[in-house]
Design a protein around this motif. Sequence first.
Motif, PDB file in Angstrom:
ATOM      1  N   ARG A   1       0.905  -1.325   0.062  1.00 47.57           N
ATOM      2  CA  ARG A   1      -0.108  -0.208  -0.001  1.00 47.57           C
ATOM      3  C   ARG A   1       0.900   1.351   0.105  1.00 47.57           C
ATOM      4  O   ARG A   1       2.185   1.353   0.656  1.00 47.57           O
ATOM      5  N   SER A   2       0.369   2.302  -0.556  1.00 48.13           N
ATOM      6  CA  SER A   2       1.018   3.820  -0.491  1.00 48.13           C
ATOM      7  C   SER A   2       1.077   4.065   0.914  1.00 48.13           C
ATOM      8  O   SER A   2       0.014   3.921   1.485  1.00 48.13           O
ATOM      9  N   THR A   3       2.041   4.602   1.398  1.00 49.25           N
ATOM     10  CA  THR A   3       1.935   5.042   3.024  1.00 49.25           C
ATOM     11  C   THR A   3       2.059   6.650   3.012  1.00 49.25           C
ATOM     12  O   THR A   3       3.086   6.895   2.320  1.00 49.25           O
ATOM     13  N   ILE A   4       1.094   7.249   3.253  1.00 52.22           N
ATOM     14  CA  ILE A   4       1.231   8.801   3.264  1.00 52.22           C
ATOM     15  C   ILE A   4       1.813   9.491   4.645  1.00 52.22           C
ATOM     16  O   ILE A   4       2.234  10.402   4.657  1.00 52.22           O
ATOM     17  N   ARG A   5       1.265   8.795   5.464  1.00 52.25           N
ATOM     18  CA  ARG A   5       1.861   9.432   6.825  1.00 52.25           C
ATOM     19  C   ARG A   5       3.306   8.791   7.108  1.00 52.25           C
ATOM     20  O   ARG A   5       3.290   7.527   7.520  1.00 52.25           O
ATOM     21  N   LEU A   6       4.417   9.624   7.192  1.00 58.24           N
ATOM     22  CA  LEU A   6       5.708   8.971   7.175  1.00 58.24           C
ATOM     23  C   LEU A   6       6.417   9.888   8.053  1.00 58.24           C
ATOM     24  O   LEU A   6       6.460  10.951   8.397  1.00 58.24           O
ATOM     25  N   THR A   7       7.446   8.870   8.776  1.00 61.52           N
ATOM     26  CA  THR A   7       8.305   9.700   9.795  1.00 61.52           C
ATOM     27  C   THR A   7       9.824   9.268   9.656  1.00 61.52           C
ATOM     28  O   THR A   7       9.907   8.472   8.806  1.00 61.52           O
ATOM     29  N   GLU A   8      10.845   9.579  10.589  1.00 58.73           N
ATOM     30  CA  GLU A   8      11.966   9.213  10.294  1.00 58.73           C
ATOM     31  C   GLU A   8      11.979   7.829  11.005  1.00 58.73           C
ATOM     32  O   GLU A   8      11.285   7.599  11.808  1.00 58.73           O
ATOM     33  N   PRO A   9      12.918   7.085  10.695  1.00 59.72           N
ATOM     34  CA  PRO A   9      14.250   7.249   9.533  1.00 59.72           C
ATOM     35  C   PRO A   9      13.704   7.017   8.214  1.00 59.72           C
ATOM     36  O   PRO A   9      12.724   6.395   7.990  1.00 59.72           O
ATOM     37  N   ALA A  10      14.689   7.280   7.292  1.00 59.05           N
ATOM     38  CA  ALA A  10      14.452   6.684   5.923  1.00 59.05           C
ATOM     39  C   ALA A  10      15.855   5.758   5.880  1.00 59.05           C
ATOM     40  O   ALA A  10      16.519   5.868   6.361  1.00 59.05           O
ATOM     41  N   PRO A  11      15.429   5.148   4.410  1.00 59.28           N
ATOM     42  CA  PRO A  11      16.602   4.355   4.189  1.00 59.28           C
ATOM     43  C   PRO A  11      18.079   4.924   3.963  1.00 59.28           C
ATOM     44  O   PRO A  11      18.126   6.238   3.869  1.00 59.28           O
ATOM     45  N   SER A  12      18.893   4.260   4.400  1.00 65.15           N
ATOM     46  CA  SER A  12      20.328   5.125   4.151  1.00 65.15           C
ATOM     47  C   SER A  12      20.726   5.226   2.822  1.00 65.15           C
ATOM     48  O   SER A  12      20.191   4.466   1.904  1.00 65.15           O
ATOM     49  N   PRO A  13      21.665   5.797   2.496  1.00 66.77           N
ATOM     50  CA  PRO A  13      22.279   6.164   1.102  1.00 66.77           C
ATOM     51  C   PRO A  13      22.631   4.629   0.473  1.00 66.77           C
ATOM     52  O   PRO A  13      22.281   4.426  -0.672  1.00 66.77           O
ATOM     53  N   ASP A  14      23.334   3.739   1.393  1.00 68.05           N
ATOM     54  CA  ASP A  14      23.645   2.458   0.963  1.00 68.05           C
ATOM     55  C   ASP A  14      22.577   1.781   0.496  1.00 68.05           C
ATOM     56  O   ASP A  14      22.668   1.053  -0.407  1.00 68.05           O
ATOM     57  N   GLU A  15      21.428   1.759   1.389  1.00 71.41           N
ATOM     58  CA  GLU A  15      20.429   0.941   1.222  1.00 71.41           C
ATOM     59  C   GLU A  15      19.752   1.382  -0.011  1.00 71.41           C
ATOM     60  O   GLU A  15      19.231   0.446  -0.878  1.00 71.41           O
ATOM     61  N   LEU A  16      19.569   2.633  -0.167  1.00 76.05           N
ATOM     62  CA  LEU A  16      18.896   3.083  -1.260  1.00 76.05           C
ATOM     63  C   LEU A  16      19.663   2.982  -2.494  1.00 76.05           C
ATOM     64  O   LEU A  16      18.804   2.387  -3.398  1.00 76.05           O
ATOM     65  N   LEU A  17      20.980   2.825  -2.550  1.00 73.77           N
ATOM     66  CA  LEU A  17      21.733   2.402  -3.754  1.00 73.77           C
ATOM     67  C   LEU A  17      21.499   0.996  -4.258  1.00 73.77           C
ATOM     68  O   LEU A  17      21.199   0.623  -5.375  1.00 73.77           O
TER      69      LEU A  17
ATOM     70  N   GLU B   1      14.775  17.006 -20.033  1.00 76.31           N
ATOM     71  CA  GLU B   1      14.146  16.275 -18.894  1.00 76.31           C
ATOM     72  C   GLU B   1      12.663  16.707 -18.581  1.00 76.31           C
ATOM     73  O   GLU B   1      12.325  17.718 -18.708  1.00 76.31           O
ATOM     74  N   GLN B   2      12.134  15.800 -17.802  1.00 77.91           N
ATOM     75  CA  GLN B   2      10.883  15.922 -17.194  1.00 77.91           C
ATOM     76  C   GLN B   2      10.674  15.389 -15.790  1.00 77.91           C
ATOM     77  O   GLN B   2      11.205  14.208 -15.680  1.00 77.91           O
ATOM     78  N   LEU B   3      10.312  16.146 -14.836  1.00 80.89           N
ATOM     79  CA  LEU B   3      10.267  15.765 -13.463  1.00 80.89           C
ATOM     80  C   LEU B   3       8.696  15.129 -13.312  1.00 80.89           C
ATOM     81  O   LEU B   3       7.835  15.606 -13.641  1.00 80.89           O
ATOM     82  N   LEU B   4       8.852  13.762 -12.764  1.00 90.39           N
ATOM     83  CA  LEU B   4       7.659  12.894 -12.699  1.00 90.39           C
ATOM     84  C   LEU B   4       7.099  13.057 -11.372  1.00 90.39           C
ATOM     85  O   LEU B   4       6.606  11.828 -10.763  1.00 90.39           O
ATOM     86  N   GLY B   5       7.546  14.061 -10.638  1.00 89.35           N
ATOM     87  CA  GLY B   5       6.874  13.965  -9.225  1.00 89.35           C
ATOM     88  C   GLY B   5       8.006  13.291  -8.398  1.00 89.35           C
ATOM     89  O   GLY B   5       9.401  13.159  -8.698  1.00 89.35           O
ATOM     90  N   TYR B   6       7.561  13.061  -7.217  1.00 93.17           N
ATOM     91  CA  TYR B   6       8.364  12.404  -6.149  1.00 93.17           C
ATOM     92  C   TYR B   6       7.938  11.077  -5.410  1.00 93.17           C
ATOM     93  O   TYR B   6       6.649  10.972  -5.421  1.00 93.17           O
ATOM     94  N   LEU B   7       8.812  10.023  -5.184  1.00 96.91           N
ATOM     95  CA  LEU B   7       8.582   9.327  -4.228  1.00 96.91           C
ATOM     96  C   LEU B   7       8.825   9.739  -2.779  1.00 96.91           C
ATOM     97  O   LEU B   7       9.851  10.062  -2.547  1.00 96.91           O
ATOM     98  N   TYR B   8       7.845   9.790  -2.127  1.00 99.56           N
ATOM     99  CA  TYR B   8       7.986  10.110  -0.685  1.00 99.56           C
ATOM    100  C   TYR B   8       8.391   9.075   0.132  1.00 99.56           C
ATOM    101  O   TYR B   8       7.491   7.958   0.248  1.00 99.56           O
ATOM    102  N   VAL B   9       9.459   9.060   0.835  1.00104.67           N
ATOM    103  CA  VAL B   9       9.756   7.668   1.501  1.00104.67           C
ATOM    104  C   VAL B   9      10.212   7.914   3.097  1.00104.67           C
ATOM    105  O   VAL B   9      10.719   8.978   3.390  1.00104.67           O
ATOM    106  N   GLY B  10       9.950   6.747   3.821  1.00104.65           N
ATOM    107  CA  GLY B  10      10.240   7.012   5.407  1.00104.65           C
ATOM    108  C   GLY B  10       9.868   5.599   5.957  1.00104.65           C
ATOM    109  O   GLY B  10       9.713   5.101   5.341  1.00104.65           O
ATOM    110  N   THR B  11       9.478   5.993   7.281  1.00108.24           N
ATOM    111  CA  THR B  11       9.092   4.910   8.110  1.00108.24           C
ATOM    112  C   THR B  11       7.601   5.195   8.327  1.00108.24           C
ATOM    113  O   THR B  11       7.101   6.153   8.866  1.00108.24           O
ATOM    114  N   PRO B  12       6.696   4.048   8.121  1.00111.65           N
ATOM    115  CA  PRO B  12       5.254   4.445   8.333  1.00111.65           C
ATOM    116  C   PRO B  12       4.922   4.687   9.960  1.00111.65           C
ATOM    117  O   PRO B  12       5.525   4.133  10.995  1.00111.65           O
ATOM    118  N   VAL B  13       4.044   5.768  10.016  1.00114.61           N
ATOM    119  CA  VAL B  13       4.085   6.210  11.485  1.00114.61           C
ATOM    120  C   VAL B  13       3.246   4.992  12.196  1.00114.61           C
ATOM    121  O   VAL B  13       2.282   4.325  11.847  1.00114.61           O
TER     122      VAL B  13
END
Length: 196
Positions: free
Chosen positions: A22-38, A159-171
């Motif tokens: 499911r898409s999660t709209i209410r998000l809090t810290e933390p987010a994935p680390s740079p290494d995990e994201l890569l 280029e075209q910006l296709l919006g954003y993935l908002y990412v974090g920890t589900p509340v």
Amino acid sequence: MTTVPAPRPAAGTVETAIRTRRSTIRLTEPAPSPDELLDLLAAAATAPDHGQLRPWRLIAIRGDARAGLGEAAAEAAPTADLAERVAAKHLRAPLMLAIVFQPRKHPTIPRWEQLAATSAMATTLLLLLDTRGWGGVWFGGPYPDAPQVRKHLAIGDGEQLLGYLYVGTPVPGDGPRPRPAADVRSKLTWLDDIAL
Ligand SMILES: Cc1cc2nc3c(=O)[nH]c(=O)nc-3n(C[C@H](O)[C@H](O)[C@H](O)COP(=O)(O)O)c2cc1C
């Protein structure tokens, strides 16, 4: 005689991940680390992509950079009230991933296929994040085409910006939202000579 292929070992897991995401709209810290994201991006980059053009790039925005981008987007808002709300939207997740579409000139691979490949990568990334327990949602904005936003993010002419993935920890406490079953019968038609 036709035979049904044996499912690969992970097939059940993948299907469960797809059916329960499911898409999660209410998000809090933390987010994935740079290494995990890569690492997850490398996996997402395996999504179907004609010619492996990878016609996209991502910009990861976190910390105070979110507020900076929010101020740029707010400049595009027609009223002060809206500007405030637009700016606040940039702080709703600890990490924003701007999806930048970079269509390539190619003799046989049209723009629409490249856009489809970019969308496949982004949805695969969302699925992977969800599977790892991170929360995420793809929103088209705010104001992806506004000159202020494009300048702030250094979006190039082609280029075209296709919006954003908002990412974090589900509340905590929000819990999984059950997904109503989709009735797709009207979405599938057959052209064949076998009476069903
Ligand atoms: C490219 C794209 C842009 C989207 N933009 C928005 C948006 O701006 N606002 C919104 O409410 N939902 C938007 N959505 C839909 C949400 O990301 C999400 O899929 C929807 O809320 C359904 O939730 P689910 O993913 O849990 O089924 C967008 C989806 C896609 C694929």
